[in-house]
Each structure stands twice: as structure tokens, then as C-alpha cells.
Design a protein around this motif. Structure first.
Motif, PDB file in Angstrom:
ATOM      1  N   VAL A  85      12.610   7.826  -4.705  1.00 29.15           N
ATOM      2  CA  VAL A  85      12.431   7.422  -3.305  1.00 29.15           C
ATOM      3  C   VAL A  85      13.780   7.570  -2.615  1.00 29.15           C
ATOM      4  O   VAL A  85      14.707   6.777  -2.846  1.00 29.15           O
ATOM      5  N   LEU A  86      13.892   8.572  -1.772  1.00 28.17           N
ATOM      6  CA  LEU A  86      15.188   8.989  -1.254  1.00 28.17           C
ATOM      7  C   LEU A  86      15.756   8.025  -0.230  1.00 28.17           C
ATOM      8  O   LEU A  86      16.974   8.013  -0.003  1.00 28.17           O
ATOM      9  N   THR A  87      14.908   7.214   0.399  1.00 27.26           N
ATOM     10  CA  THR A  87      15.369   6.280   1.426  1.00 27.26           C
ATOM     11  C   THR A  87      15.487   4.848   0.920  1.00 27.26           C
ATOM     12  O   THR A  87      15.800   3.946   1.704  1.00 27.26           O
ATOM     13  N   ALA A 129       6.925  12.001   3.317  1.00 25.94           N
ATOM     14  CA  ALA A 129       7.073  10.684   3.933  1.00 25.94           C
ATOM     15  C   ALA A 129       5.715   9.997   3.854  1.00 25.94           C
ATOM     16  O   ALA A 129       4.740  10.481   4.428  1.00 25.94           O
ATOM     17  N   VAL A 130       5.659   8.911   3.105  1.00 24.53           N
ATOM     18  CA  VAL A 130       4.429   8.128   2.947  1.00 24.53           C
ATOM     19  C   VAL A 130       4.537   6.937   3.880  1.00 24.53           C
ATOM     20  O   VAL A 130       5.475   6.139   3.763  1.00 24.53           O
ATOM     21  N   SER A 144       0.827  -1.207   0.000  1.00 32.84           N
ATOM     22  CA  SER A 144       0.000   0.000   0.000  1.00 32.84           C
ATOM     23  C   SER A 144       0.863   1.259   0.000  1.00 32.84           C
ATOM     24  O   SER A 144       0.511   2.270  -0.624  1.00 32.84           O
ATOM     25  N   MET A 145       2.002   1.212   0.698  1.00 32.91           N
ATOM     26  CA  MET A 145       2.936   2.334   0.669  1.00 32.91           C
ATOM     27  C   MET A 145       3.419   2.590  -0.750  1.00 32.91           C
ATOM     28  O   MET A 145       3.411   3.732  -1.246  1.00 32.91           O
ATOM     29  N   TRP A 146       3.835   1.523  -1.438  1.00 30.10           N
ATOM     30  CA  TRP A 146       4.337   1.692  -2.796  1.00 30.10           C
ATOM     31  C   TRP A 146       3.248   2.153  -3.744  1.00 30.10           C
ATOM     32  O   TRP A 146       3.493   2.966  -4.649  1.00 30.10           O
ATOM     33  N   HIS A 201       8.556   5.384   3.498  1.00 29.56           N
ATOM     34  CA  HIS A 201       9.672   5.886   2.697  1.00 29.56           C
ATOM     35  C   HIS A 201       9.527   7.391   2.519  1.00 29.56           C
ATOM     36  O   HIS A 201       8.410   7.933   2.497  1.00 29.56           O
ATOM     37  N   THR A 202      10.658   8.062   2.394  1.00 35.41           N
ATOM     38  CA  THR A 202      10.703   9.465   1.988  1.00 35.41           C
ATOM     39  C   THR A 202      10.875   9.526   0.480  1.00 35.41           C
ATOM     40  O   THR A 202      11.763   8.869  -0.077  1.00 35.41           O
TER      41      THR A 202
END
Length: 279
Positions: free
Chosen positions: A256-258, A211-212, A138-140, A245-246
């Protein structure tokens, strides 16, 4: 600033990428070190060593406080089983089958990175593994829904839509805590809820960083905060999971920085455009 939202220059985003890599690599080291018999305080000590090695500082240590609640005393939030978020590392010994979420932030030259992962100690319970998989996906889905000219609600709707699509399984979406803007501060505008409607909310522009971070439970959406003033648990005692993730939106696509690879593989699998800034 645009509408109260901090918009970053390409140079600032590149510094946030450096912070993001410190975060991502530290989380990977913590996951590898987290075995039965290890305490959460030992994991926090490892994270402190990683920060020192990278020449970075902590986003979390001494954060907040006030109204009788002490500042946060650690560099990681480690939440176990029914703990959703903001768990304080300490003497707790991790055991086989525990479901662990680790949230971690780092500052490099004044700019923040923030990410969270979840994993089981030893063999995962099947329902825990599905919970983690759904939370992560879901984040992605939320990240992949972002684009210049879109709205924050597009991210929120994608997160919620994926979770709701997982019938007959049902998961509680935590509404009380949200994703957020990030940059020169760890938490800044806008909020990024994990539920909502497409086309609503602040405009997504080039240089916005977010940040999600969906948080789901195997039960209901109700939460309670423990007496330490920080640790948030599910009110019904159900297991919980947290992924974060940021990310940023560039004129080339999403970055995606992280994530070690910048999110390239996950974004490609979802048909989203990967667009890091040129070095």
C-alpha cells in the motif's frame, strides 16, 4: 501497457511510493490541524506547504475543466457532512461534530499518489464513527482481496460484501464514482467499482497500481452535483464518508503505497501477504 492498463516497473513503483508517502504524511498533518474554527481553505494552504516542503506537485490543482466547469482550484478535496467527494476548500468553518473527508494527491518525478481519509471534528457522532469504520474496513477488505492472477472484480466484491454484511445497519454504496488505475496519470484504466462479482473484470498483474476508494452514505446511493460543478452530495442529505489508498501487486505480495507502514499491519490482520519491493 497490458490490455490498455499501464504496468509499472519496480523502479517506477518505488517513485510512486515516494509520492504515496508525501500523500500519507500530509493527510496525517491535515487531520491533526482540523479542529473547530479552522476553515477548509486553511487546511488546503497547509497541504500546499507540505507539497512545497517535499518538492512535490499537486495531482488535483487545475485538474479537469471544460463544458463550462472551471478546472479544480485547490490541492485538496475537502467534503463535509452530506458532501461525498470533490468538495472545494474555501471559507467554510469546521464545527464540532462535522464529518470530514479529505482527498489528496501528489506527483513526484511524474508519478502520482492518491489517498483519502475521513474523521470527525471533536467528538464523533456514533453513527458517523460506525460509517467511517465500515468504509475504512471495506477499503482494506478490497485491497486484501487483490493478488496476481486475480481480477478487479475480486476487489469490488470484497468491498461490497463487507458493507452488505453489516446488517442490521445499512449503508448506501456510491456506484457513480469508482476507484481507478493510477501511475503516470492520476486517473487511468481500469475502473475499480465498489460493487461487483469475483472473477470479473481486468486481470491483476505484477506492477499494476490501483486506487481503491469506497464511498458510503448513511442513506441512499443517489448523488447530485452542486452548482460549482465539482462538489458531489448525497441526494437525500445523508452523511457520507470516503476512504482511499493507492496500492500495487508485487510478486512478493501487496504493498500500500500511501500507508506509512506499507499496509503491513492491516494486511496481516486480514491474512493477506504483505510484499514491498526490496530497496
Amino acid at each position: 501497457m497490458a490490455g490498455g492498463i499501464e504496468v509499472k516497473t519496480p523502479e517506477q513503483v518505488r517513485v510512486m511510493r515516494r509520492a504515496g508517502l508525501v500523500v500519507g504524511r500530509t493527510l496525517a498533518a491535515l487531520r491533526d490541524a482540523a479542529t473547530a474554527g479552522v476553515t477548509t481553505a486553511e487546511l488546503d494552504a497547509l497541504a500546499r506547504d507540505e507539497l512545497a516542503r517535499a518538492g512535490a506537485t499537486s495531482s488535483f490543482l487545475n485538474y479537469g475543466g471544460g463544458w463550462g466547469i472551471p478546472p479544480f482550484p485547490a490541492v485538496t478535496c475537502i467534503s463535509v457532512n452530506d458532501e461525498i467527494v470533490h468538495g472545494i476548500p474555501g471559507s467554510r468553518v469546521l464545527a464540532e461534530g462535522d464529518l470530514v473527508s479529505v482527498d489528496f494527491g501528489a506527483i513526484v518525478d511524474g508519478w502520482h499518489g492518491d489517498s483519502a481519509i475521513s474523521f470527525s471534528i471533536g467528538r464523533a457522532r456514533p453513527d458517523d464513527q460506525r460509517l467511517s469504520d465500515v468504509t475504512r474496513e471495506s477499503m482494506w477488505r478490497g485491497i486484501a482481496a487483490a493478488r496476481i492472477g486475480g481480477r478487479v472484480g475480486d476487489i469490488s466484491a470484497a468491498v461490497e460484501g463487507y458493507v452488505r454484511s453489516r446488517r442490521p445497519e445499512r449503508y448506501g454504496i456510491i456506484r457513480e464514482f469508482t476507484g481507478h488505475g493510477i501511475g503516470s496519470q492520476m486517473h487511468q484504466a481500469p475502473d475499480v467499482p465498489n460493487h461487483g462479482r469475483r472473477g470479473r473484470g481486468p486481470l491483476l498483474t505484477e506492477g499494476i497500481c490501483l486506487a481503491v476508494e469506497p464511498m458510503l452514505t448513511l442513506g441512499g446511493e443517489g448523488t447530485a452535483t452542486l452548482d460549482d460543478g465539482w462538489t458531489v452530495v448525497s441526494r437525500d442529505g445523508s452523511r457520507a464518508c470516503h476512504w482511499e489508498h493507492t496500492m500495487t501487486v508485487t510478486k512478493h505480495g501487496l504493498w500500500v503505497l500511501t500507508a506509512e507502514d506499507g499496509g503491513e499491519a492491516e494486511l496481516a490482520a486480514l491474512g493477506a501477504k504483505f510484499g514491498p519491493l526490496a530497496d
